[in-house]
Scaffold this motif. Structure first.
Motif, PDB file in Angstrom:
ATOM      1  N   LEU A 626       0.711  -1.368  -0.006  1.00  0.00           N
ATOM      2  CA  LEU A 626       0.005  -0.047  -0.025  1.00  0.00           C
ATOM      3  C   LEU A 626       0.740   1.330   0.132  1.00  0.00           C
ATOM      4  N   GLY A 627       2.014   1.163   0.905  1.00  0.00           N
ATOM      5  CA  GLY A 627       2.857   2.305   0.729  1.00  0.00           C
ATOM      6  C   GLY A 627       3.433   2.504  -0.840  1.00  0.00           C
ATOM      7  N   ALA A 628       3.686   1.614  -1.339  1.00  0.00           N
ATOM      8  CA  ALA A 628       4.108   1.662  -2.788  1.00  0.00           C
ATOM      9  C   ALA A 628       2.958   2.142  -4.015  1.00  0.00           C
ATOM     10  N   LEU A 629       1.959   1.390  -3.616  1.00  0.00           N
ATOM     11  CA  LEU A 629       0.822   1.984  -4.240  1.00  0.00           C
ATOM     12  C   LEU A 629       0.258   3.353  -4.260  1.00  0.00           C
ATOM     13  N   ILE A 630       0.200   4.199  -2.956  1.00  0.00           N
ATOM     14  CA  ILE A 630      -0.093   5.242  -2.720  1.00  0.00           C
ATOM     15  C   ILE A 630       1.017   6.147  -3.495  1.00  0.00           C
ATOM     16  N   ARG A 631       2.023   5.984  -3.504  1.00  0.00           N
ATOM     17  CA  ARG A 631       3.130   7.009  -4.252  1.00  0.00           C
ATOM     18  C   ARG A 631       2.881   6.671  -5.733  1.00  0.00           C
ATOM     19  N   LEU A 632       2.658   5.452  -6.227  1.00  0.00           N
ATOM     20  CA  LEU A 632       2.517   5.284  -7.787  1.00  0.00           C
ATOM     21  C   LEU A 632       1.224   5.997  -8.095  1.00  0.00           C
ATOM     22  N   ILE A 633       0.095   5.866  -7.439  1.00  0.00           N
ATOM     23  CA  ILE A 633      -0.974   6.395  -7.890  1.00  0.00           C
ATOM     24  C   ILE A 633      -0.811   8.248  -8.007  1.00  0.00           C
ATOM     25  N   CYS A 634      -0.045   8.406  -6.928  1.00  0.00           N
ATOM     26  CA  CYS A 634       0.200  10.117  -6.786  1.00  0.00           C
ATOM     27  C   CYS A 634       0.813  10.483  -8.140  1.00  0.00           C
ATOM     28  N   TRP A 635       1.876   9.464  -8.290  1.00  0.00           N
ATOM     29  CA  TRP A 635       2.744  10.033  -9.454  1.00  0.00           C
ATOM     30  C   TRP A 635       1.939   9.781 -10.719  1.00  0.00           C
ATOM     31  N   GLN A 636       1.080   8.913 -10.931  1.00  0.00           N
ATOM     32  CA  GLN A 636       0.424   8.707 -11.850  1.00  0.00           C
ATOM     33  C   GLN A 636      -0.712  10.021 -12.376  1.00  0.00           C
ATOM     34  N   TYR A 637      -1.180  10.475 -11.252  1.00  0.00           N
ATOM     35  CA  TYR A 637      -2.043  11.525 -11.161  1.00  0.00           C
ATOM     36  C   TYR A 637      -1.460  12.790 -11.649  1.00  0.00           C
ATOM     37  N   ARG A 638      -0.077  13.015 -11.020  1.00  0.00           N
ATOM     38  CA  ARG A 638       0.700  14.120 -11.332  1.00  0.00           C
ATOM     39  C   ARG A 638       0.769  14.196 -12.958  1.00  0.00           C
ATOM     40  N   TRP A 639       1.000  13.086 -13.642  1.00  0.00           N
ATOM     41  CA  TRP A 639       1.292  13.252 -15.234  1.00  0.00           C
ATOM     42  C   TRP A 639      -0.149  12.644 -15.855  1.00  0.00           C
ATOM     43  N   TYR A 640      -1.269  13.298 -15.314  1.00  0.00           N
ATOM     44  CA  TYR A 640      -2.564  13.486 -15.936  1.00  0.00           C
ATOM     45  C   TYR A 640      -3.268  11.905 -16.136  1.00  0.00           C
ATOM     46  N   SER A 641      -3.092  10.942 -15.208  1.00  0.00           N
ATOM     47  CA  SER A 641      -3.198   9.592 -15.325  1.00  0.00           C
ATOM     48  C   SER A 641      -4.173   9.369 -14.087  1.00  0.00           C
ATOM     49  N   GLU A 642      -5.436   9.337 -14.258  1.00  0.00           N
ATOM     50  CA  GLU A 642      -6.421   8.694 -13.168  1.00  0.00           C
ATOM     51  C   GLU A 642      -6.450   7.202 -13.204  1.00  0.00           C
ATOM     52  N   PHE A 643      -5.847   6.815 -13.992  1.00  0.00           N
ATOM     53  CA  PHE A 643      -6.372   5.008 -14.302  1.00  0.00           C
ATOM     54  C   PHE A 643      -5.303   4.436 -14.857  1.00  0.00           C
ATOM     55  N   SER A 644      -4.779   3.338 -13.992  1.00  0.00           N
ATOM     56  CA  SER A 644      -4.069   2.380 -14.463  1.00  0.00           C
ATOM     57  C   SER A 644      -4.543   0.997 -14.136  1.00  0.00           C
ATOM     58  N   PRO A 645      -4.679   0.085 -14.983  1.00  0.00           N
ATOM     59  CA  PRO A 645      -5.564  -1.090 -14.832  1.00  0.00           C
ATOM     60  C   PRO A 645      -4.578  -2.052 -13.970  1.00  0.00           C
ATOM     61  N   GLU A 646      -3.239  -1.855 -14.031  1.00  0.00           N
ATOM     62  CA  GLU A 646      -2.682  -2.728 -13.137  1.00  0.00           C
ATOM     63  C   GLU A 646      -2.709  -2.336 -11.633  1.00  0.00           C
ATOM     64  N   LEU A 647      -2.618  -0.909 -11.301  1.00  0.00           N
ATOM     65  CA  LEU A 647      -2.697  -0.701  -9.769  1.00  0.00           C
ATOM     66  C   LEU A 647      -4.130  -0.844  -9.397  1.00  0.00           C
ATOM     67  N   LEU A 648      -5.012  -0.553 -10.301  1.00  0.00           N
ATOM     68  CA  LEU A 648      -6.476  -0.971  -9.987  1.00  0.00           C
ATOM     69  C   LEU A 648      -6.522  -2.439  -9.330  1.00  0.00           C
ATOM     70  N   TYR A 649      -5.838  -3.241 -10.387  1.00  0.00           N
ATOM     71  CA  TYR A 649      -6.083  -4.592 -10.082  1.00  0.00           C
ATOM     72  C   TYR A 649      -5.383  -5.069  -8.814  1.00  0.00           C
ATOM     73  N   THR A 650      -4.267  -4.343  -8.597  1.00  0.00           N
ATOM     74  CA  THR A 650      -3.472  -4.787  -7.255  1.00  0.00           C
ATOM     75  C   THR A 650      -4.436  -4.410  -6.103  1.00  0.00           C
ATOM     76  N   VAL A 651      -4.956  -3.122  -6.006  1.00  0.00           N
ATOM     77  CA  VAL A 651      -5.783  -2.673  -5.252  1.00  0.00           C
ATOM     78  C   VAL A 651      -7.227  -3.738  -4.839  1.00  0.00           C
ATOM     79  N   ARG A 652      -7.846  -4.113  -5.973  1.00  0.00           N
ATOM     80  CA  ARG A 652      -8.677  -4.996  -6.106  1.00  0.00           C
ATOM     81  C   ARG A 652      -8.393  -6.279  -5.184  1.00  0.00           C
TER      82      ARG A 652
END
Length: 697
Positions: A626-652
Motif C-alpha cells: 500500500l505504501g508503494a501503491l499510494i506513491r505510484l497512484i500519486c505519480w500517475q495523477y501528477r502526469w494526468y493519469s487517473e487510471f492504471s489497470p495494473e494498479l487498480l487490479y493490485t488494489v482490488r
C-alpha cells in the motif's frame, strides 16, 4: 472524483497543424489508432484578437455520441488559470479502427456542434449511429491498451496525455459489453498483440481488451454471461470462456467446458493452450506437455504455441528439449502501438495537480537545464534491455533456464544440441581430406531426419529425443569495459574469469553457402546426426544473456569488495534503476530490490517503486504494497493519469484478501498529505462500485 490537470501543447503560429498531421497519418494507422486529440482555439482578450492553438491527447472519454465528446470539450472552456484568453472553438478527434475513420466533433463557442468523419484520404463523410457504436468500443479498448502499468514507461512515450477510466459504473459496463457482443465477430479487423502472427476470432485487440477489463475489475460473472452468449454462435469462443471461468474460480466447470469443446474442435490451438496453461499451473507437467505438443501441431506458425511448449519443458526440467523448442519459435518483428506524430510545438505547459503534490516525489528530481545522470557505457549498451515482443518472451524463457541450471550448464546443454562452429570446421576439414571429390550441398548438416532447420522442435515432438554428444564449447570471457581506475579494471577482469563466453554456433548460411561442402552422410559427420543448427536470433539472445550476466557479476563482485573495505558504493539514480532492471531480468529479485531501494534513496522513480511493489507482493507485505501503491497512484495523477489497470487490479486483490476496512485504515494511517491519500481512496471506491469481493466490509 479528482480529475487530472490539463496539459497544453501550444501552437502560436500554424493553427491546426497538429490536426493536419493527424489527418496525414491516417493512412499509416495499423491497429487501434493513436490516442484521441482535443484541439482548442484561444483568442486573446486584448484588442489584437490574436488566436492560438492549444491541444492535448486523451483516452477513456465516452465516445458513444457527438454529444458526449462535445461535453468533454465544454469542460475545457473555462480555465481559471488563464484569464487573458477565451476559447472560441474546439475540435475532438477520435479514431474508429473498425471502419478506419477519424470521428470528429467541432464545437463553436457560442454556437453549434457539428459531427463528421474523415477517411484516409482526408475526405469528409457522414457520422452514422453504427459508426459511433464502433468508435465507443474502440475508445474503451484504447484506454486499456494505452494505460500505464504503474512503471511510467507508457506515460513517458507520449507527452501530454490525460488518461481516464472509461468504465466507472455498471451502467457503462453493460453498454460496453453490449457493444462488444454486437461487434465481436469483427474483432480481428483491429489487429492483435505483437506475439500473435495472424489475428483471429479469439486472439485480437477486442478479446484482449475484454479479458483485461474482466481481470482488472473482477467482473467474472459479466464476462461469463457475455462469452456464453457468443459461444452459442461459435464454439471457438470456448477458450475465452474457459479463461474467465478459471480466473473466476470455476475450475471444474472450466475443465468440463474444455473437454467438451475439444470433442467438437480437437485442433483449436487456443483451447489446447488454455488447457496446457491450466495443467502447468496445477503442477501437472506431463499432462501440460501433451496439450502443448498438440497445440504446436495445431498452430505451428504461431509463436505462442512454441513458447508454451518451451515453458512446459522448462517446468519438467528437460533443458535440452526446451532449448530446441525455443530455437523453433517463429519470431516476428515487433510492432509498437500507433502513436501520434505531431509537428514541433511552440511551447508545452505541464501544470501540476495540487492534490498530487508530494515532497518525496519532488525532491532530488533534475531541474530543467541540469545535466542528466552519468551512466556507464556498459549499462547503456545492454542489448537485452531493448528486447520486445516475441524476443522479450523468448529471452525470459532463456533466463529461466539459466537461473535453474546455471550459466556453465546452459552452455554445455547448448553445445550438446546445436552444431558448434569450431567442431563443424574440424569435421568438415577431416571429411574434405578423406573425400575431396564430393560436391553435394551440405544444407542439411545437423538436421538429420528434419526437412528444414526452422522445424527442429517438431522432430523432437515426433520422438527424436536422443542427445549423445557431450561437447562443452566453453571459453574464457574477454576483458570488460575499460575503466580509468586500474584497481576497478582488475576487479572486473577477475569477475569475468568466473564466466565463460559462449562459443559461436555454425550459421546455416555457412552450411549452405557452397557446393564444395562434403556429403553430410559422410562418416566424419556422425557426431552431428542428432544436432541442430542454431537460429541466429537465438545466438544473439545467448550473447545478450552473457552480457547481462557479465555486468551483473561485476556489480555484485564490486559491491562485496566495497563492503569488505567499508567503503560506500556510489552509483547515480539512473544506474541503480538500470541495475535493478538487470537483476530483475535475471530473476535475482532480492538484488533487484536492493538496487531499487538505492535508487529511491537518491530520488523518486516509478520504475523502482513498481519493483518494490512486486517484491512486497511476493512476500505478502500488505503495508509495503500500500505504501508503494499510494506513491505510484500519486505519480500517475501528477502526469494526468487517473487510471492504471495494473494498479487498480493490485488494489482490488488486496481488498479481496484483506478486506476494504483494513486497506482503507492502513492507507489513512500513512503519514502523507490527505489529498494524496484520497487519490488511493478513489481506487478503493471503484472496487466498492463494482462490488468486488471484500469491499462490503
Amino acid at each position: 472524483m479528482v480529475t487530472p490537470a490539463v496539459p497544453e501543447i501550444i501552437e502560436d503560429e500554424d493553427l491546426f497543424s497538429a490536426i493536419d498531421a493527424r489527418t496525414e497519418a491516417l493512412q499509416g494507422i495499423r491497429e487501434l489508432g493513436p490516442p484521441d486529440i482535443v484541439y482548442l482555439v484561444k483568442q486573446s482578450s486584448k484588442g489584437n484578437g490574436k488566436q492560438t492553438g492549444v491541444y492535448h491527447h486523451v483516452t477513456g472519454v465516452d465516445a458513444s455520441s457527438s454529444a458526449s465528446l462535445a461535453a468533454y470539450v465544454n469542460t475545457l472552456i473555462y480555465n481559471s488559470a488563464d484569464r487573458t484568453h477565451r476559447v472560441v472553438s474546439g475540435l475532438y478527434c477520435c479514431y474508429n479502427a473498425f471502419s478506419n475513420l477519424d470521428m470528429r466533433v467541432e464545437v463553436k463557442i457560442p454556437g453549434s456542434v457539428e459531427s463528421y468523419s474523415v477517411d484516409e484520404k482526408g475526405d469528409r463523410r457522414v457520422a452514422s449511429e453504427s459508426l459511433w457504436l464502433e468508435t465507443f468500443l474502440c475508445g474503451i479498448l484504447r484506454a486499456y491498451s494505452y494505460a500505464d502499468d504503474g512503471s511510467g514507461d507508457t506515460i513517458k512515450k507520449i507527452v501530454g496525455v490525460r488518461r481516464f477510466n472509461p468504465i466507472t459504473n455498471t451502467e457503462t459496463e453493460h453498454k460496453f459489453l453490449d457493444a462488444a457482443e454486437q461487434l465481436f465477430f469483427n474483432g480481428r479487423q483491429l489487429g492483435s498483440d505483437p506475439e500473435i502472427q495472424v489475428p483471429n476470432l479469439v486472439c485480437n485487440h477486442l478479446t484482449a481488451g475484454l479479458l483485461k477489463y474482466i481481470k482488472t475489475t473482477g467482473r467474472y460473472t459479466s464476462g461469463i454471461n457475455l462469452f456464453e452468449k457468443i459461444r452459442t454462435k461459435d464454439v471457438e469462443v470456448s477458450s475465452l470462456l474457459a479463461q474467465v471461468l478459471i480466473a473466476g474460480d470455476e475450475e471444474v466447470q472450466a475443465v468440463r467446458l474444455m473437454h467438451d469443446a475439444l470433442q467438437e474442435v480437437p485442433m483449436d490451438y487456443a483451447l489446447l493452450d488454455c488447457q496446457a496453461a491450466f495443467c502447468q499451473g496445477k503442477g501437472e507437467g506431463e499432462l501440460a506437455l501433451e496439450c502443448a505438443k498438440r497445440g504446436v501441431t495445431a498452430a505451428p506458425s504461431e509463436f505462442g504455441t512454441w513458447a508454451r511448449l518451451a515453458e512446459v519443458y522448462v517446468s519438467v526440467e528437460q533443458w535440452d528439449l526446451a532449448l530446441l523448442t525455443l530455437n523453433s519459435c517463429p519470431m516476428f518483428t515487433y510492432q509498437d502501438k500507433d502513436s501520434p506524430r505531431m509537428p514541433e510545438p511552440s511551447r508545452i505547459l505541464l501544470p501540476l495537480l495540487p492534490e498530487s503534490l508530494l515532497d518525496e516525489i519532488d525532491e532530488g528530481q533534475p531541474k530543467q537545464g541540469e545535466p542528466y545522470d552519468e551512466v556507464h557505457a556498459s549499462l547503456r549498451k545492454l542489448q537485452a534491455a531493448t528486447y520486445q515482443g516475441t524476443f522479450l518472451k523468448a529471452y525470459n524463457i532463456l533466463t529461466e533456464i539459466a537461473k535453474a541450471i546455471g550459466w556453465d550448464q546452459l552452455l554445455r546443454t547448448r553445445s550438446q544440441v546445436f552444431v558448434m562452429e569450431e567442431e563443424y570446421r574440424t569435421e568438415r576439414q577431416t571429411a574434405i581430406a578423406s573425400k575431396p571429390s564430393s560436391s553435394r550441398n551440405a544444407s542439411t548438416v545437423g538436421l538429420s531426419g528434419t526437412p528444414n532447420g526452422a522445424n527442429v522442435g517438431a522432430s523432437k515432438i515426433n520422438g527424436d529425443d536422443s542427445e549423445e554428444n557431450r561437447e562443452e564449447g566453453d571459453s574464457e570471457a574477454s576483458s570488460g569495459p575499460a575503466q580509468t581506475n586500474g584497481e576497478a579494471e582488475t576487479r572486473m577482469r577477475a569477475a569475468e574469469k568466473s564466466m565463460h563466453k559462449p562459443e559461436p554456433t555454425i550459421a546455416s548460411e555457412l552450411v549452405t553457402s557452397g557446393n564444395e561442402d562434403p556429403n553430410p552422410s559422410h562418416p566424419g559427420y556422425s557426431q552431428f546426426q542428432n544436432k541442430r543448427l542454431c537460429e541466429r536470433w537465438l545466438d544473439s539472445l545467448f550473447m545478450g544473456l552473457y552480457e547481462d550476466l557479465r555486468i551483473y557479476t561485476i556489480w555484485r563482485t564490486e559491491m562485496a569488495q566495497y563492503r569488505q573495505q567499508q567503503i560506500q558504493y556510489k552509483k547515480s539514480a539512473t544506474e541503480w534503476e538500470l541495475l535493478g532492471e538487470l537483476a530483475e531480468r535475471l530473476h535475482h529479485f532480492n538484488e533487484a530490490i536492493e538496487a531499487y531501494h538505492q535508487c529511491l534513496a537518491i530520488r523518486f522513480s516509478p520504475q523502482a517503486m513498481k519493483g518494490i511493489l512486486k517484491l512486497c507482493e511476493r512476500e505478502g507485505d500488505t503495508r509495503g504494497m500500500l505504501g508503494a501503491l499510494i506513491r505510484l497512484i500519486c505519480w500517475q495523477y501528477r502526469w494526468y493519469s487517473e487510471f492504471s489497470p495494473e494498479l487498480l487490479y493490485t488494489v482490488r486483490k488486496l481488498i479481496e484478501e484483506e478486506g476494504a476496512v483494513k486497506v482503507r485504515s492502513i492507507v489513512q494511517a500513512t503519514n502523507l498529505p490527505q489529498p494524496v491519500l484520497d487519490l488511493t481512496h478513489q481506487y478503493c471506491q471503484l472496487c466498492a462500485t463494482f462490488r468486488s469481493s471484500g469491499s462490503e466490509g
